[in-house]
Design a protein around this motif. Structure first.
Motif, PDB file in Angstrom:
ATOM      1  N   VAL A 176       0.818  -1.344   0.023  1.00 49.84           N
ATOM      2  CA  VAL A 176       0.004   0.199  -0.048  1.00 49.84           C
ATOM      3  C   VAL A 176       0.793   1.277   0.045  1.00 49.84           C
ATOM      4  N   ASP A 177       2.250   1.305  -0.227  1.00 48.95           N
ATOM      5  CA  ASP A 177       3.151   1.979  -0.473  1.00 48.95           C
ATOM      6  C   ASP A 177       3.172   3.011   0.672  1.00 48.95           C
ATOM      7  N   HIS A 178       3.090   2.152   1.891  1.00 52.66           N
ATOM      8  CA  HIS A 178       3.156   3.115   3.195  1.00 52.66           C
ATOM      9  C   HIS A 178       4.521   4.019   3.569  1.00 52.66           C
ATOM     10  N   TYR A 179       5.634   3.314   2.819  1.00 46.39           N
ATOM     11  CA  TYR A 179       6.977   4.122   2.823  1.00 46.39           C
ATOM     12  C   TYR A 179       7.050   5.406   2.472  1.00 46.39           C
ATOM     13  N   HIS A 180       6.198   5.595   1.276  1.00 48.13           N
ATOM     14  CA  HIS A 180       5.834   6.994   0.865  1.00 48.13           C
ATOM     15  C   HIS A 180       4.766   7.787   1.113  1.00 48.13           C
ATOM     16  N   ARG A 181       3.773   7.051   1.736  1.00 49.02           N
ATOM     17  CA  ARG A 181       2.326   7.766   2.164  1.00 49.02           C
ATOM     18  C   ARG A 181       2.259   7.720   3.625  1.00 49.02           C
ATOM     19  N   TYR A 182       3.015   7.396   4.403  1.00 45.77           N
ATOM     20  CA  TYR A 182       2.806   7.274   5.879  1.00 45.77           C
ATOM     21  C   TYR A 182       2.130   8.541   6.454  1.00 45.77           C
ATOM     22  N   LYS A 183       2.759   9.813   5.887  1.00 44.37           N
ATOM     23  CA  LYS A 183       2.418  11.091   6.714  1.00 44.37           C
ATOM     24  C   LYS A 183       0.724  11.272   6.511  1.00 44.37           C
ATOM     25  N   ILE A 229      -2.421   6.284   9.541  1.00 37.98           N
ATOM     26  CA  ILE A 229      -2.109   6.315  10.915  1.00 37.98           C
ATOM     27  C   ILE A 229      -1.706   4.616  11.037  1.00 37.98           C
ATOM     28  N   LEU A 230      -0.903   4.050  10.196  1.00 41.18           N
ATOM     29  CA  LEU A 230      -0.556   2.809  10.083  1.00 41.18           C
ATOM     30  C   LEU A 230       0.969   2.876  10.644  1.00 41.18           C
ATOM     31  N   CYS A 231       1.122   1.751  11.640  1.00 43.31           N
ATOM     32  CA  CYS A 231       2.449   1.768  12.032  1.00 43.31           C
ATOM     33  C   CYS A 231       3.149   0.295  11.922  1.00 43.31           C
ATOM     34  N   SER A 232       4.516   0.491  11.587  1.00 47.48           N
ATOM     35  CA  SER A 232       5.256  -0.986  11.251  1.00 47.48           C
ATOM     36  C   SER A 232       6.519  -0.895  11.444  1.00 47.48           C
ATOM     37  N   SER A 244      10.935   9.433  11.562  1.00 47.48           N
ATOM     38  CA  SER A 244       9.924  10.264  10.894  1.00 47.48           C
ATOM     39  C   SER A 244       8.269   9.711  11.242  1.00 47.48           C
ATOM     40  N   LEU A 245       8.385   8.323  11.058  1.00 45.52           N
ATOM     41  CA  LEU A 245       7.028   7.788  11.167  1.00 45.52           C
ATOM     42  C   LEU A 245       6.582   7.746  12.643  1.00 45.52           C
ATOM     43  N   ILE A 246       7.475   7.668  13.471  1.00 44.77           N
ATOM     44  CA  ILE A 246       6.858   7.528  15.021  1.00 44.77           C
ATOM     45  C   ILE A 246       6.675   8.974  15.333  1.00 44.77           C
ATOM     46  N   ASP A 247       7.413   9.987  15.015  1.00 43.03           N
ATOM     47  CA  ASP A 247       7.134  11.405  15.283  1.00 43.03           C
ATOM     48  C   ASP A 247       5.789  11.934  14.675  1.00 43.03           C
ATOM     49  N   VAL A 248       5.362  11.268  13.361  1.00 44.09           N
ATOM     50  CA  VAL A 248       4.210  11.700  12.702  1.00 44.09           C
ATOM     51  C   VAL A 248       2.875  10.967  13.647  1.00 44.09           C
ATOM     52  N   ILE A 291      -1.196   9.455  18.372  1.00 50.79           N
ATOM     53  CA  ILE A 291      -1.139   7.944  18.363  1.00 50.79           C
ATOM     54  C   ILE A 291       0.111   7.491  18.985  1.00 50.79           C
ATOM     55  N   GLN A 292       0.166   6.525  19.964  1.00 47.44           N
ATOM     56  CA  GLN A 292       1.015   5.995  20.827  1.00 47.44           C
ATOM     57  C   GLN A 292       1.547   4.599  19.758  1.00 47.44           C
ATOM     58  N   PRO A 293       2.620   4.651  19.461  1.00 44.33           N
ATOM     59  CA  PRO A 293       3.038   3.272  18.691  1.00 44.33           C
ATOM     60  C   PRO A 293       3.335   2.360  19.330  1.00 44.33           C
ATOM     61  N   TYR A 294       2.804   1.240  19.083  1.00 43.96           N
ATOM     62  CA  TYR A 294       2.893  -0.226  19.634  1.00 43.96           C
ATOM     63  C   TYR A 294       3.918  -0.938  18.780  1.00 43.96           C
ATOM     64  N   VAL A 295       5.115  -0.986  18.917  1.00 45.79           N
ATOM     65  CA  VAL A 295       6.021  -1.518  17.795  1.00 45.79           C
ATOM     66  C   VAL A 295       6.410  -3.056  18.005  1.00 45.79           C
ATOM     67  N   THR A 296       6.092  -3.733  16.889  1.00 46.28           N
ATOM     68  CA  THR A 296       6.558  -5.197  16.804  1.00 46.28           C
ATOM     69  C   THR A 296       7.851  -5.265  16.170  1.00 46.28           C
ATOM     70  N   LEU A 297       8.618  -5.975  16.958  1.00 48.68           N
ATOM     71  CA  LEU A 297      10.060  -6.056  16.578  1.00 48.68           C
ATOM     72  C   LEU A 297      10.052  -7.365  15.137  1.00 48.68           C
ATOM     73  N   PHE A 298       9.554  -8.258  15.298  1.00 51.04           N
ATOM     74  CA  PHE A 298       9.396  -9.092  14.495  1.00 51.04           C
ATOM     75  C   PHE A 298       7.919 -10.059  14.039  1.00 51.04           C
TER      76      PHE A 298
END
Length: 430
Positions: A67-74, A77-80, A102-106, A112-119
């Motif tokens: 879904v081209d999140h790398y370019h559209r994340y701003k 609301i998705l986090c990965s 940058s993603l975390i800051d956005v 939105i509090q990020p819940y980060v999955t490592l793997f």
């Protein structure tokens, strides 16, 4: 907060006729959504991204764009988070760091509090080639190094960490059935897989994952927790993993698996036992099981999955356990979630729990998550159809089309009334 602090808020659809209010949830109860790097990020040839075992497996149905999140994340609301170390174990990839920072800051800027999955199953192909990936205990040190790098780089803003998502599925589907990366199996290997051993490899992989998780947990606790103040857990779909994490040993599997099941040394047992601040639970459906007394499945498959000596089924006395969703494996069984939560509370001493994934798949886009009727403990994350809150039109510039779930989610969080049509009856949520 314990699993059942909201006694019977986890209720069936029949009981949902009475409106459930946002104010009924305790202070600090978390609502969220879930995503994974391979499914969302795309940009496969950018930012010095290295190939993963999923890139290798999926040669025709790939996620080069996703879904081209790398370019559209701003605008999303998705986090990965995926592996971002060069060659899997080297120095951090600065372009990757910049993207995730940058993603975390956005996300934080949007409240939105990020819940980060490592793997989430996307191991760098370099590690698979170098020493066999999760089949080699060397992966433990590399994973802990990777996790510690994430804590160092992002821990000033990320306060919730999930080490692994569904290690049970990763071990079985990737190393027993061979239907997911890295695609290893010995069941009809001439058809499905080039190599593998279905009766032993899932156990080796699971064992290494448990020790890697514990290593990351203790790394955070000893080096980062005091200053950063975060918490770390794991998202599971199986008792196989929860017993070691709580008690330092496997459930009674040895009798069936024999010496194919690795054992924890005294030191490893102490390392693994109690190595979580919360338990994440992914739960979509419930099935009945019956004894495979004749061990027919075992004789045919001779793999790890059949060691359980049970046969899962959706029927009992000719009656189906629940309505089938659009996916044939997913049966709608609200009471199954309640029984699971009750079991975890009673079996494991009422640990903090977050429902990290749940939902149903419907044939149309007008769907909602079971999140509104499967809420308990510390929080619930929505993960719905195609699975997702939005339908992505791949034929129209990846246009995002909101599903009915989006409006429900928006209204319930805004403490407004949301009406949902389900099987001919209206459910009011306010």
């Amino acid at each position: 907060m314990g699993v059942l602090t909201l006694v019977h808020i986890l209720i069936s659809f029949a009981a949902c006729a009475e409106a459930l209010r946002r104010a009924d949830f305790p202070q600090g109860f978390v609502f969220g959504t879930a995503s994974s790097a391979y499914k969302y990020e795309g940009a496969v040839n950018e930012g010095q991204r290295g190939p993963t075992i999923w890139d290798t497996l999926e040669t025709t149905r790939n996620a080069d764009i996703a879904v081209d999140h790398y370019h559209r994340y701003k605008h999303s609301i998705l986090c990965s988070l995926s592996f971002f170390l060069l060659d899997g174990t080297g120095d951090p990839n600065e372009e990757g760091l910049n993207y995730y920072n940058s993603l975390i800051d956005v996300l934080l800027d949007k409240g939105i509090q990020p819940y980060v999955t490592l793997f989430h199953w996307d191991l760098p192909q370099a590690l698979e080639d170098r020493y066999g990936g999760w089949l080699n205990s060397q992966i433990v040190d590399d994973f802990v190094h990777y996790a510690s790098t994430c804590f160092t780089e992002f821990g000033d803003r990320v306060k919730h960490w999930i080490t692994f998502i569904e290690p049970h599925n990763f071990a079985i589907d990737g190393y027993d059935f061979g239907i997911q990366a890295p695609g290893r199996c010995s069941i009809l290997s001439h058809i499905f897989c080039r190599e593998g051993k279905s009766s032993t490899e899932p156990y080796v992989v699971a064992h290494n994952i448990l020790i890697a998780h514990a290593g990351a947990f203790h790394s955070y606790k000893q080096q980062f927790k005091k200053e950063q103040g975060g918490i770390i857990g794991i998202a599971l779909d199986s008792k196989w993993f929860l017993d070691p994490l709580m008690f330092g040993h496997y459930p009674p599997m040895q009798k069936l698996a024999g010496d194919r099941l690795p054992q924890f040394s005294t030191q490893a047992s102490k390392l693994v036992s109690g190595s979580l601040d919360f338990v994440g639970i992914n739960h979509y459906t419930t099935l009945y099981v019956r004894n495979d007394r004749m061990r027919i499945r075992k004789l045919v498959m001779n793999d790890a999955s059949t060691d359980s000596a049970i046969i899962p089924t959706a029927y009992r006395h000719g009656k189906k356990i629940g309505e089938t969703a659009a996916s044939g494996w997913l049966h709608i069984v609200p009471w199954g979630m309640f029984k699971l939560m009750k079991y975890i509370k009673e079996m494991y001493g009422n640990p903090p729990v977050i429902i990290t994934e749940n939902g149903r798949k419907a044939a149309t886009s007008t769907v909602t998550s079971y999140g509104h009727c499967s809420i308990t403990g510390s929080g619930t994350f929505v993960y719905t159809v195609r699975f997702g809150l939005y339908y992505i039109d791949y034929n129209n510039n990846l246009t995002k089309i909101p599903k009915a779930s989006v409006e429900w989610f928006r209204q319930v969080l805004a403490q407004k009334t949301a009406n949902l049509e389900y099987s001919g009856s209206t459910v009011a949520i306010s």
